[in-house]
Design an enzyme around this catalytic site. Structure first.
Site, PDB file in Angstrom:
ATOM      1  N   ASP A 145       0.909  -1.255   0.056  1.00  0.00           N
ATOM      2  CA  ASP A 145       0.108  -0.047  -0.143  1.00  0.00           C
ATOM      3  C   ASP A 145       0.936   1.247  -0.010  1.00  0.00           C
ATOM      4  O   ASP A 145       0.341   2.521  -0.448  1.00  0.00           O
ATOM      5  CB  ASP A 145      -0.846   0.134   1.035  1.00  0.00           C
ATOM      6  CG  ASP A 145      -1.993  -0.812   0.927  1.00  0.00           C
ATOM      7  OD1 ASP A 145      -2.488  -1.532  -0.189  1.00  0.00           O
ATOM      8  OD2 ASP A 145      -2.750  -1.260   2.061  1.00  0.00           O
ATOM      9  N   TYR A 182      -9.880  -0.334   2.642  1.00  0.00           N
ATOM     10  CA  TYR A 182      -9.561  -0.274   3.909  1.00  0.00           C
ATOM     11  C   TYR A 182      -9.171   1.024   4.250  1.00  0.00           C
ATOM     12  O   TYR A 182      -8.597   1.797   3.439  1.00  0.00           O
ATOM     13  CB  TYR A 182      -8.175  -0.980   4.017  1.00  0.00           C
ATOM     14  CG  TYR A 182      -8.467  -2.302   4.814  1.00  0.00           C
ATOM     15  CD1 TYR A 182      -8.910  -2.728   5.970  1.00  0.00           C
ATOM     16  CD2 TYR A 182      -8.658  -3.616   3.672  1.00  0.00           C
ATOM     17  CE1 TYR A 182      -9.266  -3.910   6.313  1.00  0.00           C
ATOM     18  CE2 TYR A 182      -8.677  -4.898   4.283  1.00  0.00           C
ATOM     19  CZ  TYR A 182      -9.265  -5.182   5.664  1.00  0.00           C
ATOM     20  OH  TYR A 182      -9.451  -6.344   6.198  1.00  0.00           O
TER      21      TYR A 182
HETATM   22 CU   LIG Z   1      -7.906  -7.278   7.052  1.00  0.00          CU
END
Ligand SMILES: [Cu+2]
Ligand SMILES: *[C@@H]1O[C@H](CO)[C@@H](O)[C@H](O)[C@H]1NC(C)=O
Ligand SMILES: *[C@@H]1O[C@H](CO)[C@@H](O)[C@H](O)[C@H]1NC(C)=O
Ligand SMILES: *[C@@H]1O[C@H](CO)[C@@H](O)[C@H](O)[C@H]1NC(C)=O
Ligand SMILES: *[C@@H]1O[C@H](CO)[C@@H](O)[C@H](O)[C@H]1NC(C)=O
Length: 676
Positions: free
Chosen positions: A322, A410
Site C-alpha cells: 500500500d 481499507y
Molecule cells: Cu484485513
C-alpha cells in the site's frame, strides 16, 4: 488498492505563494511547500518540454539533507548552514522509462537525472488509475460481459489492481482492472463482479488483454449499505452527549512543523509515500536540564497485504504494497472535525504532486490533540499504615498525532502518541470494507472445497489475509551510537530451593544484522536499544525498549514470490546500520518488484551494528480471518507498539509532576468553574 479519484487538484493563486515564501522559516526536514512543488514542476517541464516529452509524475518529496548536517543544525541553535540545501527527489516516467531526478531548489537546477533500469515501477498516480478504470467501462467486450450478466453498465465501478510478480518474465507497467457493482448500495466492495479481468498497459494507456469467465453471481445489495440514512430500523445507543473541553486552549504549540508539548519536542512532516514522518523527537529531562534525543526519524516504511486466495482472478492480489504501489500518504483523507478527531484537535494540511506535477492539497491530513480518557498515569493507595490512608494518583494526558489513509477498501488510522512518561505509543486501527469474493455459496453447509475464507453473507466470501506494517524507527537514544540488546527470559532450575524453577533475563548484544532478526514465537524477550556510552548513576546503560503488541509474522513459504517481495514480514524486528538510502523496506520501486532491494536483502550484508548509528524496524502484523461482524463494514481492530524508556531516566520521570489543574468537573452542566 485503488481509491476513487480525489477532487480536482487545487491550484495556488499567486498571493498564496508569496505569503508562503515570506512566512517560511524552514526546518531542514520540512516537507516541500506548494511553492516548492510548483518550482519542481517548472524545472522538470523546462528540461523535458511537453512538446517533445510525456512526463508523468509519480513521487515528489524532500531529498533529506545528510543526517550529520541536520544534527549539527540542531545543536548549533538552528544556524543556517550553506550545506543544508533544500532539495527535492522526483520520480517520473518519461517515454516508458523511470527517471530519478534530484533538484536543488536554491539554485533551480537538476543535480541528478538517473534512468532506473532495475526491476519494479514507481507508485501509481491517481490520474492513471482513474484513466485505466474508465478504459474498461468504454470497452465493447466489457460492456457485453456486463450485459450478459444482466447488469447495468452505468452502475459499474472499476478499480485497478497491481499485478505483483509470480516468477514470470519482465512485464510492462500494467494493472488488472476489476469491477464492482452499485445498484442499490454505495458499498461497492461487497458486490464484486467476478470473472472479468481487463489488463491495461499504463504507459500506453490501452487495454492489452481481456478475459471473461463467469464464476459466481454478484452478491445482493441488501444489507450492505453502511450509511445511517439507509438503515431500516436504526436504534439509539442511549448514550448522552459527550465532549472534550479545554477552556484555556491546547497545551501544545506548533511552529511550522515543529511541535512542542509538555516535555516533548518533535517535527511532523507529510510525505506522499509514507504519510506522517516524525523526526527529531526529544524529551526534556528536568534532572539533567537537557533535551535528550529519542528518535531521529520514525515512519511507516511499507504495508504488505497478502491475500490467501489462489483462485485465478485473485492469486495475484496476494501482493498489495500500500505504500510503494499506491502511496500511503497519497491515499490519506481529510479528517473531519468532531468525527475523526475530538473537539480539541487542531489540523494540518499535506501537499503532494499530481500526474503533471501540479500540487494538490489534502486538507486536515493530520490532527493533533491532547487525549484525556480518564486513564491513570500512576497511582497507589496505601492502606498498610495504621491510622491513615494515603492516595496519590496522576491522571494520564497524552498528545496524539493522527492520520487516516483510505487505501481503496481499507481505512488505516495511524496514531503517534507521546506520553509524559517518555513512552511513544503507536496504534494502527483498521476499519472500512473487507475485500470479498463473489461465490456460488449461500450457506456454510454447502461448502465442501477450499474457499480461502469465511462466508459473510449470501454469495460473499471474506478472504483470509494479513496486514504487515513495517515501521522505520531510527532511534537515537541519547545520541546516535546505539546497540541492540535482546534480553531472553530463560527458565532456570534450582534444586536448592523448594521452588525448583525461576526465570532470569540473559542479555545478548547484537553484533551484526543477523543477530537482530527476531521472531518471538513462544519465547519471551525484552528488546532494547541502548546507548552503551551513557550510563545512569547506578551504572545501567540508558535505553529504550520496544514493546510489540503483535508478534504475528508471515506464514507464507520463503520461496513464495509474494513473500520474496514482502520478506520483511518474516521477522518482527530487524536492525540495520543507518543508511540514508535504505528507507523503503519493500524496495523503492515496489510495483512488480522482485525483492532485490528490500530490508531482507540489505540485512543479508550482515553489517556490524554494535555501538553504531542503527535503525530499528518493527513489523506490526495482523492475521485477518474475517468474521460476520466485519460485514458490511468492519469495526476498528487495533494493535501497535510502544517505545518505552528503560533505564533512560534515573527514576520515574513523572514523579515530581504536579497533578494537572486542567482536569476539572463539568458534569452535569459545563458552567461549573474549574476545580482548584
Ligand atoms: Cu484485513
Ligand atoms: C504523448 O502522449 C499522447 C497520448 O498518449 C500522444 O498522443 C503524444 O504523441 C505523446 N507525445 C510525445 C511527445 O510523445
Ligand atoms: C529544550 O527544548 C526547549 C524547546 O525547544 C527549549 O525551549 C529549551 O531551551 C531546551 N532546553 C535546553 C536545556 O536545551
Ligand atoms: C547504503 O545502502 C545502499 C542500498 O542498500 C547501498 O547500495 C550502499 O552501499 C549503502 N551505503 C553504505 C555506506 O553502506
Ligand atoms: C443542563 O442545563 C440545561 C439548560 O440549562 C438544563 O435543561 C438541564 O436540566 C441541565 N442538565 C443537568 C443534568 O443538570
Amino acid at each position: 488498492m485503488f481509491r476513487v479519484l480525489r477532487n480536482p487538484l487545487l491550484f495556488f493563486p499567486l498571493f498564496c505563494i508569496f505569503s508562503i515564501v515570506t512566512a517560511q522559516k524552514t526546518h531542514p526536514l520540512d516537507p516541500l511547500t506548494p511553492f516548492e512543488l510548483i518550482q519542481v514542476q517548472t524545472i522538470v517541464k523546462k528540461s523535458f518540454p511537453s512538446s517533445q516529452h510525456n512526463v508523468s509524475f509519480h513521487y515528489v518529496g524532500l531529498y533529506e539533507p545528510d543526517k550529520s548536517l541536520v544534527l549539527s543544525w540542531q545543536s548549533n541553535h538552528h544556524q543556517s548552514d550553506e550545506n543544508l540545501r533544500r532539495r527535492a527527489i522526483i520520480i517520473v516516467r518519461i517515454h516508458r522509462k523511470t527517471h530519478e531526478i534530484i533538484i536543488d531548489l536554491s539554485s533551480n537546477s537538476i543535480v541528478l537525472d538517473k534512468v532506473y533500469n532495475g526491476h519494479g515501477y514507481p507508485i501509481l498516480n491517481f490520474e492513471e488509475q482513474s484513466a485505466a478504470s474508465m478504459l474498461a467501462l468504454a470497452y465493447a467486450p466489457f460492456v457485453a460481459s456486463v450485459e450478459k450478466r444482466g447488469l447495468k453498465v452505468e452502475e459499474v465501478v472499476c478499480s485497478p489492481y497491481t499485478i505483483g510478480w509470480h516468477g514470470g518474465k519482465r512485464a510492462n507497467r500494467v494493472v488488472r482492472v476489476m469491477c464492482n457493482y452499485l445498484d442499490g448500495t454505495i458499498n461497492l466492495y461487497m458486490r464484486p463482479i467476478e470473472g472479468i479481468t481487463v489488463t491495461v498497459d499504463l504507459d500506453q494507456m490501452k487495454i492489452i488483454a481481456y478475459r471473461d469467465r463467469i464464476t459466481a453471481p454478484v452478491p445482493k445489495a441488501e444489507g450492505t449499505d453502511y450509511r445511517e440514512s439507509m438503515q431500516k430500523s436504526p436504534f439509539d445507543s442511549k448514550l448522552k452527549r459527550i465532549t472534550v473541553v479545554q477552556p484555556d486552549g491546547p497545551s501544545f504549540t506548533i511552529d511550522g512543523h515543529a511541535i512542542r508539548w509538555a516535555n516533548w519536542e518533535f517535527h511532523l512532516a507529510f510525505d506522499m509515500r509514507a504519510g506522517p514522518i516524525i523526526s527529531l523527537a526529544s524529551i526534556y529531562d528536568p534532572e539533567k536540564d537537557e533535551n535528550r534525543s529519542v528518535m531521529y526519524r520514525g515512519f511507516i516504511s511499507e504495508l504488505f497485504v497478502p491475500y490467501m486466495d489462489l483462485t485465478e482472478e485473485w492469486y495475484y492480489r496476494t501482493t498489495f504494497f500500500d505504500a510503494g504501489e499506491y502511496g500511503f500518504g497519497l491515499c490519506a483523507v481529510p479528517l473531519e472535525p468532531l468525527r475523526d478527531c475530538p473537539e480539541n484537535a487542531v489540523f494540518m494540511d499535506g501537499y503532494f504532486s499530481g500526474q503533471d506535477g501540479t500540487p494538490g492539497k489534502i486538507s486536515n491530513v493530520f490532527c493533533i490533540f491532547e487525549r484525556y480518557a480518564g486513564d491513570i498515569m500512576w497511582r497507589h493507595t496505601e492502606t498498610g499504615i495504621p491510622g491513615k490512608v494515603i492516595r496519590e494518583v496522576r491522571p494520564e494526558v497524552n498528545l496524539v498525532v493522527r492520520m487516516v489513509s483510505t487505501v481503496g477498501n481499507y481505512d488505516y488510522i495511524v496514531d503517534w502518541e507521546f506520553m509524559q512518561t517518555g513512552t511513544i505509543k503507536v496504534t494502527v486501527g483498521m476499519t472500512g470494507l473487507l475485500e470479498v469474493r463473489g461465490s456460488i455459496y449461500t450457506h456454510k453447509d454447502q461448502i465442501q472445497e477450499e474457499v480461502y475464507g469465511t462466508i459473510l453473507a449470501a454469495n460473499t466470501i471474506g478472504a483470509h489475509h494479513d496486514h504487515f506494517l513495517v515501521f522505520h524507527l531510527d532511534l537515537d537514544v541519547d545520541g546516535d551510537a546505539n546497540s541492540f540488546i535482546k534480553k531472553n527470559l530463560q527458565t532456570k532450575l534450582d534444586k536448592r530451593s523448594k521452588r525448583t524453577s525461576y526465570w532470569t533475563a540473559i542479555s545478548e548484544t547484537a553484533k551484526t544484522e543477523s543477530d537482530a532478526r527476531i521472531q518471538l514465537g513462544s519465547g519471551a524477550a525484552e528488546l532494547l536499544f541502548v546507548n552503551p556510552n551513557k550510563k545512569t548513576k547506578l551504572g545501567n546503560c540508558v535505553g529504550y525498549r520496544l514493546i510489540p503488541k503483535s508478534e504475528a509474522v508471515s506464514l507464507l513459504m520463503d520461496d513464495d514470490y509474494a513473500q520474496i517481495r514482502g520478506a520483511f514480514s518474516k521477522y518482527i524486528v530487524w536492525v540495520t546500520p543507518y543508511n540514508k538510502s535504505e528507507k523503503w523496506a519493500g524496495g523503492l520501486y515496489t510495483d512488480q518488484s522482485r525483492g532485490d532491494d528490500t530490508l531482507a536483502t540489505w540485512s543479508q550484508r550482515n553489517r556490524e551494528i554494535e555501538n553504531k548509528d542503527i535503525v530499528l524496524w518493527y513489523t506490526l502484523g495482523f492475521h485477518h480471518v474475517p468474521y460476520q461482524e466485519d460485514f458490511p463494514i468492519m469495526p476498528t481492530l487495533s494493535s501497535g507498539f510502544e517505545l518505552r524508556p528503560s533505564n533512560f531516566f534515573e527514576h520515574n520521570p513523572v514523579l515530581k509532576l504536579k497533578p494537572p489543574k486542567q482536569i476539572y468537573k463539568i458534569w452535569p452542566n459545563s458552567s461549573v468553574p474549574p476545580d482548584q
